[in-house]
Scaffold this motif. Sequence first.
Motif, PDB file in Angstrom:
ATOM      1  N   PRO A  87      35.477  40.812  34.085  1.00 40.60           N
ATOM      2  CA  PRO A  87      36.333  40.106  35.048  1.00 40.60           C
ATOM      3  C   PRO A  87      37.162  41.071  35.876  1.00 40.60           C
ATOM      4  CG  PRO A  87      37.206  39.895  32.821  1.00 40.60           C
ATOM      5  CD  PRO A  87      35.858  40.523  32.691  1.00 40.60           C
ATOM      6  N   ARG A  88      37.357  40.716  37.132  1.00 37.60           N
ATOM      7  CA  ARG A  88      38.206  41.513  38.022  1.00 37.60           C
ATOM      8  C   ARG A  88      39.651  41.073  37.817  1.00 37.60           C
ATOM      9  NH1 ARG A  88      39.483  41.082  43.775  1.00 37.60           N
ATOM     10  NH2 ARG A  88      39.886  43.145  44.617  1.00 37.60           N
ATOM     11  N   LYS A  89      40.377  41.857  37.053  1.00 33.91           N
ATOM     12  CA  LYS A  89      41.706  41.446  36.616  1.00 33.91           C
ATOM     13  C   LYS A  89      42.738  41.587  37.746  1.00 33.91           C
ATOM     14  CE  LYS A  89      40.771  42.964  31.884  1.00 33.91           C
ATOM     15  NZ  LYS A  89      41.185  43.862  30.782  1.00 33.91           N
ATOM     16  N   PRO A  90      43.531  40.553  37.969  1.00 36.04           N
ATOM     17  CA  PRO A  90      44.590  40.668  38.967  1.00 36.04           C
ATOM     18  C   PRO A  90      45.778  41.454  38.425  1.00 36.04           C
ATOM     19  CG  PRO A  90      44.647  38.494  37.965  1.00 36.04           C
ATOM     20  CD  PRO A  90      43.461  39.204  37.371  1.00 36.04           C
ATOM     21  N   ILE A  91      46.449  42.156  39.304  1.00 35.86           N
ATOM     22  CA  ILE A  91      47.726  42.786  38.969  1.00 35.86           C
ATOM     23  C   ILE A  91      48.839  41.819  39.354  1.00 35.86           C
ATOM     24  CG2 ILE A  91      49.130  44.867  39.206  1.00 35.86           C
ATOM     25  CD1 ILE A  91      46.201  45.281  38.189  1.00 35.86           C
ATOM     26  N   VAL A  92      48.746  41.314  40.573  1.00 35.68           N
ATOM     27  CA  VAL A  92      49.640  40.265  41.071  1.00 35.68           C
ATOM     28  C   VAL A  92      48.744  39.161  41.618  1.00 35.68           C
ATOM     29  CG1 VAL A  92      51.543  39.682  42.622  1.00 35.68           C
ATOM     30  CG2 VAL A  92      51.379  41.997  41.674  1.00 35.68           C
ATOM     31  N   ASP A  93      48.793  37.978  41.013  1.00 33.38           N
ATOM     32  CA  ASP A  93      47.891  36.890  41.402  1.00 33.38           C
ATOM     33  C   ASP A  93      47.965  36.614  42.902  1.00 33.38           C
ATOM     34  OD1 ASP A  93      47.060  36.611  38.832  1.00 33.38           O
ATOM     35  OD2 ASP A  93      47.935  34.633  38.483  1.00 33.38           O
ATOM     36  N   GLY A  94      46.797  36.588  43.558  1.00 37.35           N
ATOM     37  CA  GLY A  94      46.734  36.267  44.973  1.00 37.35           C
ATOM     38  C   GLY A  94      47.188  37.372  45.895  1.00 37.35           C
ATOM     39  N   LEU A  95      47.547  38.552  45.335  1.00 35.05           N
ATOM     40  CA  LEU A  95      48.102  39.610  46.177  1.00 35.05           C
ATOM     41  C   LEU A  95      47.462  40.965  45.908  1.00 35.05           C
ATOM     42  CD1 LEU A  95      50.346  39.675  48.363  1.00 35.05           C
ATOM     43  CD2 LEU A  95      51.880  40.581  46.603  1.00 35.05           C
ATOM     44  N   LEU A  96      47.327  41.337  44.631  1.00 38.15           N
ATOM     45  CA  LEU A  96      46.866  42.685  44.296  1.00 38.15           C
ATOM     46  C   LEU A  96      45.952  42.620  43.078  1.00 38.15           C
ATOM     47  CD1 LEU A  96      47.207  45.711  45.037  1.00 38.15           C
ATOM     48  CD2 LEU A  96      49.091  45.792  43.376  1.00 38.15           C
ATOM     49  N   TYR A  97      44.763  43.221  43.210  1.00 38.71           N
ATOM     50  CA  TYR A  97      43.756  43.170  42.153  1.00 38.71           C
ATOM     51  C   TYR A  97      43.311  44.590  41.794  1.00 38.71           C
ATOM     52  CZ  TYR A  97      43.459  38.172  43.125  1.00 38.71           C
ATOM     53  OH  TYR A  97      43.762  36.837  43.293  1.00 38.71           O
ATOM     54  N   GLY A  98      42.434  44.665  40.796  1.00 34.03           N
ATOM     55  CA  GLY A  98      41.855  45.949  40.463  1.00 34.03           C
ATOM     56  C   GLY A  98      41.054  46.488  41.633  1.00 34.03           C
ATOM     57  N   GLY A  99      41.078  47.805  41.834  1.00 31.94           N
ATOM     58  CA  GLY A  99      40.405  48.423  42.973  1.00 31.94           C
ATOM     59  C   GLY A  99      41.331  49.423  43.636  1.00 31.94           C
ATOM     60  N   THR A 100      41.006  49.803  44.854  1.00 28.37           N
ATOM     61  CA  THR A 100      41.820  50.762  45.606  1.00 28.37           C
ATOM     62  C   THR A 100      42.343  50.107  46.880  1.00 28.37           C
ATOM     63  OG1 THR A 100      40.625  52.683  44.737  1.00 28.37           O
ATOM     64  CG2 THR A 100      41.813  52.982  46.805  1.00 28.37           C
ATOM     65  N   TYR A 101      43.652  50.107  47.027  1.00 20.92           N
ATOM     66  CA  TYR A 101      44.329  49.483  48.166  1.00 20.92           C
ATOM     67  C   TYR A 101      45.181  50.511  48.902  1.00 20.92           C
ATOM     68  CZ  TYR A 101      43.151  44.818  46.373  1.00 20.92           C
ATOM     69  OH  TYR A 101      42.485  43.693  45.950  1.00 20.92           O
ATOM     70  N   LEU A 102      45.327  50.298  50.204  1.00 20.82           N
ATOM     71  CA  LEU A 102      46.235  51.100  51.016  1.00 20.82           C
ATOM     72  C   LEU A 102      47.523  50.314  51.241  1.00 20.82           C
ATOM     73  CD1 LEU A 102      43.746  52.310  53.798  1.00 20.82           C
ATOM     74  CD2 LEU A 102      44.392  53.542  51.719  1.00 20.82           C
ATOM     75  N   PHE A 103      48.659  51.007  51.189  1.00 20.03           N
ATOM     76  CA  PHE A 103      49.931  50.400  51.579  1.00 20.03           C
ATOM     77  C   PHE A 103      50.499  51.274  52.690  1.00 20.03           C
ATOM     78  CE2 PHE A 103      54.297  49.171  51.662  1.00 20.03           C
ATOM     79  CZ  PHE A 103      54.315  47.846  51.241  1.00 20.03           C
TER      80      PHE A 103
END
Length: 406
Positions: free
Chosen positions: A65-81
Amino acid sequence: MIETKKTTAPEASVGADVVQPSQKFNTNIIANEPAQINLQTTENEKKFALNTVSMSELYDTVYPPRKPIVDGLLYGGTYLFVGAPKVGKSFFMGQLAYHVAMGLPLWEYKVHQGTVLYLALEDDYARLQHRLSRMFGVEEAASLYFATQAKTLSEGLDQQLEHFIREHPDVRLIIIDTLQKVREVGGDRYSYASDYEIVTKLKAFSDKYGICLLVVHHTRKMEAEDSFDMISGTNGLLGAADGAFILQKKKRTDNTAILDVVGRDQPDQELTLEFNRERCLWMFQKAETELWKQPPDPLLEAVSRLLSQDAPEWNGSPTELLAKLPDVGVQANVLTRKLNVSADRLYNDYGIRYESKRTHEGRSVSLKLETQGVTICDGRDGIFECGPDIENTVTIDTTVTEEVKP
């Protein structure tokens, strides 16, 4: 007199009656040439063959499962801020890191608790101490770790992160602040290929360990109609990432900012935030669009009712599971396929880990209800919804009166 004659070894003629070793060797090669060609062709085909998966194999496989860090906002993977310098990115990173480490809801979003590593590579420990004490008083998050120095990707950053993960296997989030501090020095640094390659390396790492890498980056000075075109560098950065956040203000002196969110597996969002200068926290004001949620799935609802805190596990065959679900109305093989493709949602929405594997006796199905941890709420963001463990909730109240600028 004795006559002495000189004798010499007879020279071998190079006639047809003499078999030369080289000729014998060449004859063998020629004789085996078709086999050699076939062998080389097979090896080359294997080397360049595609690893394919059929649609049947795809449906018959249970993927993690692709686990969320913050539901609906941030998930496992690589994100840019991404944001302009001094717009308040570091305050946002500190707030997010603290909430994930403590398991606190972030505004209207549920947070999944886990260890956090914050690489604050443009700060020092004294500045971090001062900033965090303004934001959270002296309430500590024991599972939040900081580092102000790290190697670049080419020098061994991945090995440093792997070492941290081995020591903290429950890590969920690693923040890299900033991208410029860990990218390779020299070469064609700002080409599309270079930008795509560096984020691809980070994504491969996050996918390998099932964590989230949140990479802080800057916007360029030139304005753009699409806010995501303002990311400094080429489109290769966003193209390789799983998603991105853009934090923007209309004027630098404003307290209000817009947070644009895009992602591969989540809906696009536009959030309005306000920086509280007394608490040094970003507060939620409104969302441009309401976050869409999937309607309840009757099959998953029925499966979830099989488990409870008193009976948190179930094991058996698909046929036995089907007998427990009389109202489902599908065949056993269809049931397992539906659960295979819904394993991600079954885990994230119902807290049930699903496994399916073949044994000598046939296919075996396993369902396990994951235990819930203690949830802690502080009400700083105006959110007091604490999840299932209300009786174990701790409320923290801190007040910071010193005014600061983001």
